[in-house]
Enzyme design. Structure first.
Site, PDB file in Angstrom:
ATOM      1  CD  GLU A  42      -8.510   3.153   1.803  1.00 60.88           C
ATOM      2  OE1 GLU A  42      -8.473   2.263   0.921  1.00 60.88           O
ATOM      3  OE2 GLU A  42      -9.522   3.829   2.070  1.00 60.88           O
ATOM      4  NE  ARG A 271      -4.692  -9.559  -3.180  1.00 67.14           N
ATOM      5  CZ  ARG A 271      -4.907  -8.321  -2.768  1.00 67.14           C
ATOM      6  NH1 ARG A 271      -4.786  -7.307  -3.600  1.00 67.14           N
ATOM      7  NH2 ARG A 271      -5.255  -8.082  -1.522  1.00 67.14           N
ATOM      8  CE  LYS A 281      -6.651  -2.588   3.737  1.00 68.41           C
ATOM      9  NZ  LYS A 281      -6.009  -1.259   3.784  1.00 68.41           N
TER      10      LYS A 281
HETATM   11  P1  ATP Z   1      -8.240  -2.242   0.101  1.00 69.34           P
HETATM   12  O1  ATP Z   1      -9.212  -3.246  -0.396  1.00 69.34           O
HETATM   13  O2  ATP Z   1      -8.690  -1.531   1.316  1.00 69.34           O
HETATM   14  O3  ATP Z   1      -7.646  -1.359  -0.959  1.00 69.34           O
HETATM   15  P2  ATP Z   1      -5.655  -3.435   0.186  1.00 69.34           P
HETATM   16  O4  ATP Z   1      -5.405  -4.790   0.775  1.00 69.34           O
HETATM   17  O5  ATP Z   1      -5.391  -3.199  -1.232  1.00 69.34           O
HETATM   18  O6  ATP Z   1      -7.099  -3.148   0.620  1.00 69.34           O
HETATM   19  P3  ATP Z   1      -3.993  -1.163   0.778  1.00 69.34           P
HETATM   20  O7  ATP Z   1      -3.823  -0.502   2.069  1.00 69.34           O
HETATM   21  O8  ATP Z   1      -4.565  -0.383  -0.337  1.00 69.34           O
HETATM   22  O9  ATP Z   1      -4.882  -2.420   1.061  1.00 69.34           O
HETATM   23  O10 ATP Z   1      -2.653  -1.851   0.329  1.00 69.34           O
HETATM   24  C1  ATP Z   1      -1.383  -1.232   0.392  1.00 69.34           C
HETATM   25  C2  ATP Z   1      -0.419  -1.947  -0.500  1.00 69.34           C
HETATM   26  O11 ATP Z   1      -0.315  -3.316  -0.122  1.00 69.34           O
HETATM   27  C3  ATP Z   1      -0.845  -1.933  -1.952  1.00 69.34           C
HETATM   28  O12 ATP Z   1       0.288  -1.606  -2.746  1.00 69.34           O
HETATM   29  C4  ATP Z   1      -1.293  -3.315  -2.220  1.00 69.34           C
HETATM   30  O13 ATP Z   1      -1.052  -3.678  -3.555  1.00 69.34           O
HETATM   31  C5  ATP Z   1      -0.468  -4.140  -1.247  1.00 69.34           C
HETATM   32  N1  ATP Z   1      -1.173  -5.372  -0.876  1.00 69.34           N
HETATM   33  C6  ATP Z   1      -2.407  -5.466  -0.335  1.00 69.34           C
HETATM   34  N2  ATP Z   1      -2.754  -6.754  -0.182  1.00 69.34           N
HETATM   35  C7  ATP Z   1      -1.717  -7.502  -0.627  1.00 69.34           C
HETATM   36  C8  ATP Z   1      -1.464  -8.918  -0.728  1.00 69.34           C
HETATM   37  N3  ATP Z   1      -2.362  -9.808  -0.344  1.00 69.34           N
HETATM   38  N4  ATP Z   1      -0.279  -9.310  -1.236  1.00 69.34           N
HETATM   39  C9  ATP Z   1       0.643  -8.412  -1.617  1.00 69.34           C
HETATM   40  N5  ATP Z   1       0.470  -7.080  -1.544  1.00 69.34           N
HETATM   41  C10 ATP Z   1      -0.692  -6.615  -1.063  1.00 69.34           C
END
Ligand code: ATP
Ligand code: MG
Length: 568
Positions: A42, A271, A281
């Site tokens: 995002e 994660r 974020k």
């Molecule tokens: P938000 O809370 O804004 O949704 P987010 O960290 O999930 O934050 P995204 O941009 O939606 O951010 O994440 C993009 C991809 O990265 C998603 O597939 C998510 O599962 C993965 N991702 C985000 N944080 C992690 C993490 N800490 N470890 C592994 N993958 C992650």
């Protein structure tokens, strides 16, 4: 194996569990033997090391089995999204070493199709407009053990719903006045099935791509699986918090797939969470907006851009992610493991140079005044191809203040009155005299050198226990170094629910040291992205603020892990 994927992998050995699923699907010829993954950020912030784990999986599994990976910006919420983030995300993925070729997509590309699907579902009696506030809707949700209650608007006719939904999108109602919900089951065991919201009204913020065309925007759950479907994604790999969303993912995807041969499949892994930092974020944005760090790319941030600026290499990040692996269990990963991977890779690639961080002058009294010798320094003992560079040696040099002790303990093998040490790459010297000012501070050390002991020469066989780094005083360049430490001083800030996370910031996370003396080689060679080992000190890289006139180095990492010692 299907003919579509020219897979290099022909055996199931050493595959992680996601790769095993992909391997099996390909062997069974699912989705016509195609493999297509996606990375779906995002654009509401910069990427962090957690995203790197997802990137390595999404792009990595596609590479491994000869498939493709799309970059899809999940831009369904104009309130928080911005093109600045889009550009930063692109740069970071490329820097990590992955490429999506021409497959750059946006969830907003599918707004028309999603809108059509919503209309179809309204007409089929599968969706309705709810006039309640979000608080009222939340209050009716029930709990995992108690069913929810139906909305009083649940039984509106398709005609009325259609009319209201069109007017929602025409901008007739203010933000929050109405939502479109899927009519599924308010008593479902899965909370996500209790008439989830499909669309909300957002009129106050233009979208970074579609401007003010739309007044309604789809929710994540109503956009993600469908976007996967529209793109032909076969394996939609995400993190464990999406497990409870999966039935809904399947529900909406099936609205499109209709039991056909192709349907995307969601797979979840754990994660990445890292000690001594935060990964949310929202919190990272707060640090930036409140000026608690110097920006998203502050070298203390867990962002990819911060790590790049700090001097981490893409390879070290990828090696770290390989080490921690992919499982189905949440864990907190030690930042020491990441730092270990960084040291390991920098040891392989960094050019060895000399820099004296806390200098004291040393005069070699029996060395001729005005004489300058060029001594040869190995660029990298780990890499014979790296060659050598020369460094001037003269009568007056700087050494580290800490490398001298007037009354040393027994095992101090550095410089002391009457003691001998080797100056790395040059001669053995002996301390003859200590010069002090009126307050008793040491201002100069007077030494003699043994001309028979030049490194690499036959006489140099003579051994002493200590070897010090040094720079020639008249040739040295002044530089500034930024010494970074962990951003937080508690291991898991996210777990501390009683305190605001900002109270846990490490006040010592940045120390700036000026008047550092570096060897003249760095005048020409301290270019952006260059990696150096300041011998006996640590790994350093020029900061973005560094210029030829004003050299500034970031300490990427000290040579040894001092934290592990402090803890025990
Ligand atoms: P938000 O809370 O804004 O949704 P987010 O960290 O999930 O934050 P995204 O941009 O939606 O951010 O994440 C993009 C991809 O990265 C998603 O597939 C998510 O599962 C993965 N991702 C985000 N944080 C992690 C993490 N800490 N470890 C592994 N993958 C992650
Ligand atoms: Mg997300």
């Amino acid at each position: 194996m299907s003919e579509n994927c020219n897979a290099e992998v022909s055996e199931k050995k050493n595959l992680n569990f996601v790769e095993q699923i992909v391997f099996n699907d390909l062997q069974e010829g699912k989705n016509g033997g195609r493999l297509n993954t996606r990375f779906p950020p995002e654009p509401n912030g910069y990427l962090h090391i957690g995203h790197a784990k997802a990137i390595c999986m999404d792009f990595g599994v596609a590479e491994k089995f000869g498939g493709t990976c799309n970059l899809r910006f999940d831009d369904t919420n104009p309130v928080k999204e911005d093109t600045e983030y889009v550009d930063a995300i692109r740069e970071d993925i490329h820097w990590l070493g992955f490429d999506w070729a021409d497959r750059e997509y946006y969830a907003s590309d599918y707004f028309p199709q999603l809108f059509d699907l919503a209309i179809r579902m309204i007409k089929e009696g599968k969706a309705y407009v709810d006039d309640q506030t979000s608080e009222e809707i939340a209050a009716q949700k029930g709990t995992p053990t108690r069913p929810g209650t139906n909305s009083p608007y649940r039984d509106r006719t398709p005609e009325e719903n259609l009319d209201l939904f069109m007017r929602m999108n025409a901008g007739e109602f203010p933000d929050g006045a109405r939502v479109l919900r899927a009519k599924i089951d308010m008593a479902s065991d899965n909370m996500h099935f209790r008439d989830p919201i499909m669309y909300r009204i957002i009129t106050k913020y233009p979208h970074h791509r579609t401007g003010t065309t739309w007044k309604v925007y789809p929710m994540y759950d109503f956009a993600h699986g469908q976007s996967d479907f529209f793109e032909g994604v076969t394996h939609s790999i995400c993190t464990l918090e999406f497990v409870p969303h999966r039935p809904l993912y399947d529900y909406f995807a099936q609205e499109l797939a209709k039991g056909g041969d192709y349907c995307p499949r969601q797979i979840e892994f754990n994660r990445l969470n890292l000690t001594y930092t935060v990964m949310s974020k929202r919190k990272l944005l707060q640090l930036v907006q409140e000026g608690l760090v110097a920006g998203w790319d502050d070298p203390r941030m867990p962002t990819i851009s911060g790590m790049r600026r700090r001097g981490y290499t893409p390879q070290s990040i990828r090696n770290f992610i390989d080490t921690i692996g992919y499982t189905k269990y949440e864990a907190l990963n030690s930042v020491s493991l990441l730092e270990h991977a960084v040291r390991d890779d920098l040891n392989r690639v960094a050019t060895r140079v000399m820099a004296v961080v806390n200098p004291v002058k040393l005069v070699i009294t029996n060395y001729p005044e005005g004489k300058v010798e060029q001594v040869s320094m190995e660029n990298n003992p780990e890499d014979p191809q790296a060659g050598t560079h020369s460094m001037p040696f003269s009568r007056e040099i700087y050494i580290e203040r800490d490398d001298f002790m007037e009354n040393p303990p027994k095992k101090f093998f550095r410089l002391a009155p009457g003691a001998e040490v080797r100056l790395k790459g040059a001669y053995i010297i002996k301390c003859e005299n200590v010069v002090k000012d009126a307050d008793g501070n040491i201002t100069e050390l007077h030494c003699t050198y043994d001309p028979e002991t030049l490194s690499g020469m036959p006489g140099s066989m003579r051994k002493v226990k200590g070897t010090l780094h040094w720079v020639s005083a008249s040739h040295a360049i002044d530089a500034t170094v930024r010494l970074y430490d962990r951003l937080f001083n508690v291991e898991n800030p996210a777990a501390e629910t009683e305190r605001d996370f900002r109270e846990m910031l490490n006040p010592e996370s940045l120390k700036t040291v000026t008047g550092v003396k570096v060897e003249p080689f760095l005048a020409e060679n301290a270019t952006q992205g260059a990696k150096f080992q300041f011998q006996r000190i640590g790994y350093f890289t020029p900061d973005y603020d560094s210029t030829a006139e004003n050299l500034i180095f970031n300490r990427t990492i000290a040579l040894k892990d001092t934290w592990e010692k402090v803890k025990s």
